[in-house]
Design a protein around this motif. Structure first.
Motif, PDB file in Angstrom:
ATOM      1  N   ILE A 245       0.852  -1.186   0.000  1.00 12.73           N
ATOM      2  CA  ILE A 245       0.000   0.000   0.000  1.00 12.73           C
ATOM      3  C   ILE A 245       0.886   1.232   0.000  1.00 12.73           C
ATOM      4  N   ASP A 246       0.622   2.121  -0.933  1.00  8.90           N
ATOM      5  CA  ASP A 246       1.409   3.348  -1.058  1.00  8.90           C
ATOM      6  C   ASP A 246       0.800   4.410  -0.140  1.00  8.90           C
ATOM      7  N   LEU A 247       1.438   4.641   1.018  1.00 10.85           N
ATOM      8  CA  LEU A 247       0.938   5.670   1.937  1.00 10.85           C
ATOM      9  C   LEU A 247       1.251   7.069   1.455  1.00 10.85           C
ATOM     10  N   GLY A 248       2.211   7.196   0.558  1.00 10.98           N
ATOM     11  CA  GLY A 248       2.584   8.520   0.075  1.00 10.98           C
ATOM     12  C   GLY A 248       1.961   8.876  -1.255  1.00 10.98           C
ATOM     13  N   GLU A 252      -6.038  12.812  -6.787  1.00  6.51           N
ATOM     14  CA  GLU A 252      -7.457  12.906  -6.447  1.00  6.51           C
ATOM     15  C   GLU A 252      -8.003  11.510  -6.139  1.00  6.51           C
ATOM     16  N   GLY A 253      -8.586  11.383  -4.959  1.00  2.61           N
ATOM     17  CA  GLY A 253      -9.225  10.118  -4.570  1.00  2.61           C
ATOM     18  C   GLY A 253      -8.268   9.027  -4.150  1.00  2.61           C
ATOM     19  N   ARG A 254      -6.986   9.332  -3.985  1.00  2.00           N
ATOM     20  CA  ARG A 254      -6.019   8.303  -3.579  1.00  2.00           C
ATOM     21  C   ARG A 254      -5.947   8.272  -2.056  1.00  2.00           C
ATOM     22  N   GLU A 255      -6.448   7.211  -1.484  1.00  2.00           N
ATOM     23  CA  GLU A 255      -6.371   6.959  -0.055  1.00  2.00           C
ATOM     24  C   GLU A 255      -5.935   5.520   0.152  1.00  2.00           C
ATOM     25  N   VAL A 286       6.799   4.589   4.765  1.00  2.00           N
ATOM     26  CA  VAL A 286       6.588   5.217   6.064  1.00  2.00           C
ATOM     27  C   VAL A 286       7.708   6.204   6.400  1.00  2.00           C
ATOM     28  N   ASP A 287       8.739   6.261   5.559  1.00  2.00           N
ATOM     29  CA  ASP A 287       9.819   7.220   5.798  1.00  2.00           C
ATOM     30  C   ASP A 287       9.405   8.642   5.457  1.00  2.00           C
ATOM     31  N   LEU A 288       8.305   8.802   4.721  1.00  2.00           N
ATOM     32  CA  LEU A 288       7.819  10.135   4.378  1.00  2.00           C
ATOM     33  C   LEU A 288       7.016  10.714   5.538  1.00  2.00           C
ATOM     34  N   PRO A 289       7.135  12.028   5.814  1.00  2.00           N
ATOM     35  CA  PRO A 289       6.427  12.620   6.962  1.00  2.00           C
ATOM     36  C   PRO A 289       4.909  12.514   6.850  1.00  2.00           C
ATOM     37  N   ARG A 294      -0.879   9.068   7.722  1.00  2.00           N
ATOM     38  CA  ARG A 294      -1.894   8.163   7.174  1.00  2.00           C
ATOM     39  C   ARG A 294      -1.805   6.755   7.757  1.00  2.00           C
ATOM     40  N   LEU A 295      -0.670   6.439   8.368  1.00  2.00           N
ATOM     41  CA  LEU A 295      -0.461   5.068   8.841  1.00  2.00           C
ATOM     42  C   LEU A 295      -1.451   4.684   9.946  1.00  2.00           C
TER      43      LEU A 295
END
Length: 443
Positions: A245-248, A252-255, A286-289, A294-295
């Motif tokens: 799962i791409d948390l970063g 539009e609409g990307r969750e 998860v290294d992105l602030p 979102r985690l």
């Protein structure tokens, strides 16, 4: 090297050679008899699974394959030479189907496995085989049979133990490059991976397994959007699926939760069996602030469903070892305990169940108290109004009551008077009689 995983080819086995019609002709031998030899057998077409191959590229450019025919028979009892079989090497995991009927003929899933796709024709008999005592000069021979021919569809499904799934640019190629020696193309734009990649992962205790990285899947892939879902066939043989799962993800609409649900729907549309395979959910980047923010909501959302989330970072290597340990445990032992967590919603549901009856009881008691109050007021109104209407009705029988009583009193008065007159008449004569009897007895 270009990756090709589906081709259509035509194969034709060799025909058998014809038998020869020949007679022995030598000096001083007038009637030598028949000596025509048999024809040779035609070559067959065989498929062999080769573990060194990973693509069907060779069959893309050469689509017609014909085996050699057997040689015809010759005189002097010489048989024709049989043709050699044609061996076609395909990658291990290739499915061979009949194009006309669509039936699956064989699944070459093991290295070295062989399949005869078209059998060669049999050679014909020469005239020497038809000589008898009554037919000593047969002037005919047997023709060879035709070899089989068929149109086949070759479909490749890579033999991998663990498959990587995710949206484009979710970090799948970076992940497989860190845990194996595979070196796929890595770039910062979607659909970097256009063909599946295989990597050999060297795990602990001399254990190893194959990991497959397939192109990204987006919403509508089952309808042909993006690269479609044709590459999902390469993870059908996998025992474990790792869902990145791409948390970063921005756009539009990307969750994260929405991406997770979309990919699972696409898997179910492609194959119900594939959607039921054990799935390890990994939250990447998860290294992105802003990904850290979102985690927690994403983890709580999946925790309510009973699904465990493993935070990782393919760029820094954070959490990769824990993720590989879980995937290896599911692969080698089949246990999926760590993929599930106890949802916190269970105790909340119990409390809600306990409160609901209390609310229902309160709701029931409230109308119960109000109902008698309404009825009581209704009765009071009825009591107040009833005597007002029935008052004259009650007074009428009140006047008749004394008349009835007077009549009742007069009747017993006459009876009493008559009884009173009769009683002294009966008693007066009896008194002296009894007295006389008593006196007589005494005397």
């Amino acid at each position: 090297m270009k990756f090709v995983d589906e081709v259509r080819i035509y194969v034709k086995a060799g025909d058998g050679g014809n038998g020869a019609v020949s007679f022995r002709r030598e000096k001083f031998i007038e009637r030598g008899g028949p000596n025509g030899g048999d024809g040779g057998n035609g070559g067959s077409v065989l498929f062999v699974a080769d573990p060194q191959l990973t693509t069907l590229l060779d069959f893309r450019y050469q689509q017609h394959h014909r085996a050699k025919n057997g040689e015809n028979g010759m005189g002097s009892d010489c048989n024709g030479r049989g043709a050699e079989d044609m061996i076609l090497k395909v990658p291990a995991g290739t499915l061979i189907r009949d194009t006309n009927t669509g039936d699956l003929l064989v699944d070459l899933s093991e290295p070295g496995q062989t399949f005869v796709a078209a059998k060669g024709g049999r050679g014909g008999l020469g005239n020497m085989n038809f000589a008898t005592s009554t037919r000593q000069t047969p002037r005919f021979a047997q023709d060879g049979t035709k070899g089989e021919e068929i149109t086949l569809t070759l479909e490749l499904k890579l033999l991998a133990d663990v498959g990587l799934l995710g949206f484009p640019n979710a970090g799948k190629s970076t992940f497989i490059s860190r845990v194996s020696r595979a070196r796929p193309k890595v770039a910062d734009y979607p659909f970097t991976t256009l063909v599946p990649n295989l990597g050999m992962v060297q795990y602990k205790d001399n254990l190893s397994f194959v990991m497959a990285d397939i192109p990204g899947i987006i919403e509508g892939a089952s309808e042909g959007v993006g690269l479609g879902h044709q590459f999902l066939r390469h993870v059908e043989r996998c025992k474990v699926l790792i869902h990145l799962i791409d948390l970063g993800a921005e756009g539009e609409g990307r969750e994260p939760l929405k991406d997770f649900d979309i990919l699972n729907r696409e898997l179910e549309k492609y194959s119900a069996e594939l959607s039921k395979k054990p799935q390890v959910v990994a939250a990447n980047k998860v290294d992105l602030p802003y990904a850290r923010e979102r985690l927690e909501p994403f983890t709580e959302a999946l925790r309510e469903r009973g699904v465990a989330v493993f935070p990782v970072s393919t760029a820094t290597g954070e959490g990769l070892q824990a993720l590989m340990d879980v995937a290896a445990e599911v692969l080698f032992t089949g246990r999926t305990d760590k993929l599930r967590v106890e949802p916190p919603a269970k105790p909340a549901k119990k409390v809600a169940v306990a409160k609901v009856p209390a609310k229902k009881a309160a709701v029931k008691q409230a109308p119960a108290k109000k109902a008698p109050a309404k009825k009581a007021s209704a009765k009071k109104v009825a009591v107040k109004k009833a005597p007002a209407k029935k008052a004259p009705v009650r007074k009428a029988p009140a006047k008749k009551a004394p008349a009835r009583k007077v009549a009742a009193k007069k009747v017993p008065a006459k009876k009493k008077a008559a009884a009173a007159k009769k009683v002294p008449a009966r008693r007066t004569p009896k008194a002296p009689v009894k007295a006389k009897r008593k006196q007589g007895r005494r005397s």
